[in-house]
Structure formats: C-alpha cells, structure tokens
Design an enzyme around this catalytic site. Structure first.
Site, PDB file in Angstrom:
ATOM      1  CB  SER A 123       2.779  -0.877 -13.857  1.00 39.03           C
ATOM      2  OG  SER A 123       3.344   0.492 -13.582  1.00 39.03           O
ATOM      3  N   GLY A 180       5.137   2.135 -10.586  1.00 42.76           N
ATOM      4  CA  GLY A 180       4.208   3.360 -10.397  1.00 42.76           C
ATOM      5  C   GLY A 180       4.288   4.212 -11.766  1.00 42.76           C
ATOM      6  CD  GLU A 213       8.572  -4.151  -6.274  1.00 40.38           C
ATOM      7  OE1 GLU A 213       7.241  -4.357  -6.733  1.00 40.38           O
ATOM      8  OE2 GLU A 213       9.155  -3.383  -5.668  1.00 40.38           O
ATOM      9  CD1 TRP A 250      -2.444  -2.080   0.245  1.00 45.59           C
ATOM     10  CD2 TRP A 250      -3.145  -0.847   2.114  1.00 45.59           C
ATOM     11  NE1 TRP A 250      -3.466  -2.497   0.660  1.00 45.59           N
ATOM     12  CE2 TRP A 250      -3.826  -1.686   1.571  1.00 45.59           C
ATOM     13  CE3 TRP A 250      -3.482  -0.176   3.157  1.00 45.59           C
ATOM     14  CZ2 TRP A 250      -5.268  -1.988   2.404  1.00 45.59           C
ATOM     15  CZ3 TRP A 250      -4.813  -0.347   3.856  1.00 45.59           C
ATOM     16  CH2 TRP A 250      -5.600  -1.381   3.436  1.00 45.59           C
ATOM     17  CE  LYS A 251       4.243   1.594  -4.244  1.00 45.91           C
ATOM     18  NZ  LYS A 251       5.189   2.152  -5.277  1.00 45.91           N
ATOM     19  CG  HIS A 253       9.789  -1.012  -2.478  1.00 48.64           C
ATOM     20  ND1 HIS A 253      10.075   0.423  -3.214  1.00 48.64           N
ATOM     21  CD2 HIS A 253       8.800  -1.747  -2.956  1.00 48.64           C
ATOM     22  CE1 HIS A 253       8.986   0.198  -3.927  1.00 48.64           C
ATOM     23  NE2 HIS A 253       8.337  -1.117  -3.913  1.00 48.64           N
ATOM     24  N   GLY A 301       1.648  -2.682  -6.167  1.00 54.13           N
ATOM     25  CA  GLY A 301       1.631  -1.389  -5.671  1.00 54.13           C
ATOM     26  C   GLY A 301       0.014  -0.611  -5.830  1.00 54.13           C
ATOM     27  N   GLY A 302       0.175   0.131  -6.940  1.00 57.49           N
ATOM     28  CA  GLY A 302      -0.936   0.873  -7.278  1.00 57.49           C
ATOM     29  C   GLY A 302      -2.270  -0.024  -7.244  1.00 57.49           C
ATOM     30  CD  GLU A 326       8.009   3.349  -4.094  1.00 56.81           C
ATOM     31  OE1 GLU A 326       7.573   3.266  -2.891  1.00 56.81           O
ATOM     32  OE2 GLU A 326       7.686   3.340  -5.185  1.00 56.81           O
TER      33      GLU A 326
HETATM   34  C1  PEP Z   1       5.443  -1.448  -5.810  1.00 56.03           C
HETATM   35  O1  PEP Z   1       5.602  -0.396  -5.139  1.00 56.03           O
HETATM   36  O2  PEP Z   1       6.234  -2.534  -5.331  1.00 56.03           O
HETATM   37  C2  PEP Z   1       5.088  -1.679  -7.078  1.00 56.03           C
HETATM   38  C3  PEP Z   1       5.192  -2.561  -7.860  1.00 56.03           C
HETATM   39  O3  PEP Z   1       4.232  -0.464  -7.374  1.00 56.03           O
HETATM   40  P1  PEP Z   1       3.276  -0.455  -8.779  1.00 56.03           P
HETATM   41  O4  PEP Z   1       2.565  -1.695  -8.892  1.00 56.03           O
HETATM   42  O5  PEP Z   1       2.466   0.586  -8.458  1.00 56.03           O
HETATM   43  O6  PEP Z   1       3.975  -0.207 -10.091  1.00 56.03           O
END
Ligand code: PEP
Length: 246
Positions: free
Chosen positions: A209, A170, A164, A10-11, A94, A230-231, A96
């Site tokens: 994504s 994102g 990733e 969920w970040k 991660h 994520g999203g 981020e």
């Molecule tokens: C993530 O934050 O691990 C991720 C994959 O984000 P998103 O699915 O939004 O690209």
C-alpha cells in the site's frame, strides 16, 4: 550509496488501450528522477510495453518466471525467454504466488537461480502474515524465507529484496516507517551473515500500500531503498510521484 529503485507490479491488470495511456501518461508525468524504475506488466503485455518504453530509461520486468529452463511444461515462461524479449528484471516469490500457487521456498530458490543464470535481476519478495506478526513471529518467518531462498545462491550481487508484509498488500494498511525500517535492518543483517560483501549494496524495497502520500516518509528510512508498488502503479501520476520521491 545505493541508487533508489521503484518497481511497478501491475499484477493481472491491463488491456491494450489502457496500457498505452498509462505508460504514455506516466512517462510524461515522470520528471527528473534519481531512482531506477521498472514496470512489470502481465506476460501478455511485455512486448507492448517494451515498445512503449522505447528509449526511455524505464526498464521492463516480469512478475514471475519458471523454475525450469525449457521443455514440456505447458503454461510456463522461462527466465531465458524473458531475457530474450527484453526483460531485465523479474519478481520472484510474491506472496500472491506463495498463497495461490503454493510456491515453497525451495521453488522460489530454483526460480532465483534460473533468473540469475539468464542474466535477469531477481527481486525476491518476503513478508509475514497478520497472524504471524501478532504471534511475534514476523522476524523468524522472514528469516526462514530468506534462508530458504538464498542459502544456495552462489552470489547475492545485483539481487534486490522486497519486504512486503502480507497484511499490507492491497489492504490500504501500511507498515509504519519505523516498523518497515526495523524489518529492513533485520533483513540486511540476515543477508550479511550469508554474504557480508554484498549486504551493504543490496537494495531493500518496501511493498504494501505504498502511495504518493506515504512514500517520502518510507524512503527517508536508512535501510529502505525504494518500493515495490501494486495498486498505485496503475495510476500514472501517483506512480510518477512515488518514483520522484525515491
Ligand atoms: C504488491 O503487489 O507487490 C503490492 C505491494 O501491492 P499494493 O501496493 O497494492 O499493496
């Protein structure tokens, strides 16, 4: 046979009423599924989600943990504390965290060790940037992240790894199924050199994504065992569809 695994990251999103509606709608939308499923909300909402998930088979995870066990480290949350409040999983390294908090492979390795010692299942994230891919360095970057994080771990049993690509997180850009499969096969080979006994059972997730529309094609690849999402995990129906596709 590796059981599929789908993890929601969920970040830094959420709020009491929103979380309640999201989890309730997700559990309602979730049909029969083969995949294990984990929700990773912000630390502040772990207690709330633990209650909302109740007796469901959906598990709870955190987005990070400290590399230290306890002490005067303001703002840190230890792996043992996470275990104590009902977490079973934790995301480590991660992109981020690496980008905005300068987390090095050494720090990530220390966090992995803490998570394993506390009895949490760590999900190690690795991935290259767009520039690194364009420079032909994708595999060497990912290999260095894997060796930096895993070389000193006594046992890779139970660990999961999420590939990733930073350029796909994102952004709406997704690695093609073939690109993702190639990197997953490469990661499994690197793991095999470290721990031949666990390489074939270790689960490799794709993240970047992932949506309901592209999930099935990604999951059809032989070395893609699920996703870190994520999203799309903030949309109950979309996330339930992704879990259903795995
Ligand atoms: C993530 O934050 O691990 C991720 C994959 O984000 P998103 O699915 O939004 O690209």
């Amino acid at each position: 046979m590796r059981q599929p695994l789908v993890i929601a990251n969920w970040k830094m999103h959420g709020k009491g009423a929103f979380n309640e509606a999201l989890v309730t709608d997700f559990l309602t939308a979730l049909k029969e599924h083969r995949a294990e499923c984990v929700l990773c909300p912000p630390f502040a909402y772990l207690g709330q989600l633990s209650e909302l998930l109740g007796a469901s088979d959906v598990m709870l995870g955190a987005q990070d943990c400290s590399h230290i066990d306890q002490g005067a480290y303001t703002g840190e949350v230890s792996a043992e504390m996470l275990k104590d409040i009902g977490c079973q999983w934790v995301i480590v390294g991660h992109s981020e965290r690496r980008q905005y908090h300068q987390e090095s492979d050494g720090l990530v390795a220390a966090k992995l060790g803490m998570a394993q010692r506390a009895g949490l299942v760590p999900v190690l994230c690795v991935g290259e940037t767009q520039e690194q891919r364009e420079a032909g360095q994708a595999e060497s970057v990912v290999k260095a992240q894997l060796l930096g994080a895993l070389s000193d771990l006594p046992d890779l049993n139970g660990l999961a790894i999420a590939y990733e690509p930073v350029w796909a997180i994102g952004t709406g850009l997704t690695a093609s199924p073939a690109q993702a499969q190639d990197m997953h096969a490469f990661i499994r080979d690197v793991v095999r050199d470290l721990d031949a006994g666990n390489a074939d059972t270790l689960r490799l997730l794709y993240g970047g994504s992932v949506k309901a529309a592209n999930a099935a094609e990604l999951f059809a690849q032989s070395d893609i065992d699920g996703a870190l999402v994520g999203g799309a995990s903030l949309d109950a129906k979309a996330f339930a569809a992704i879990v259903g596709a795995a």
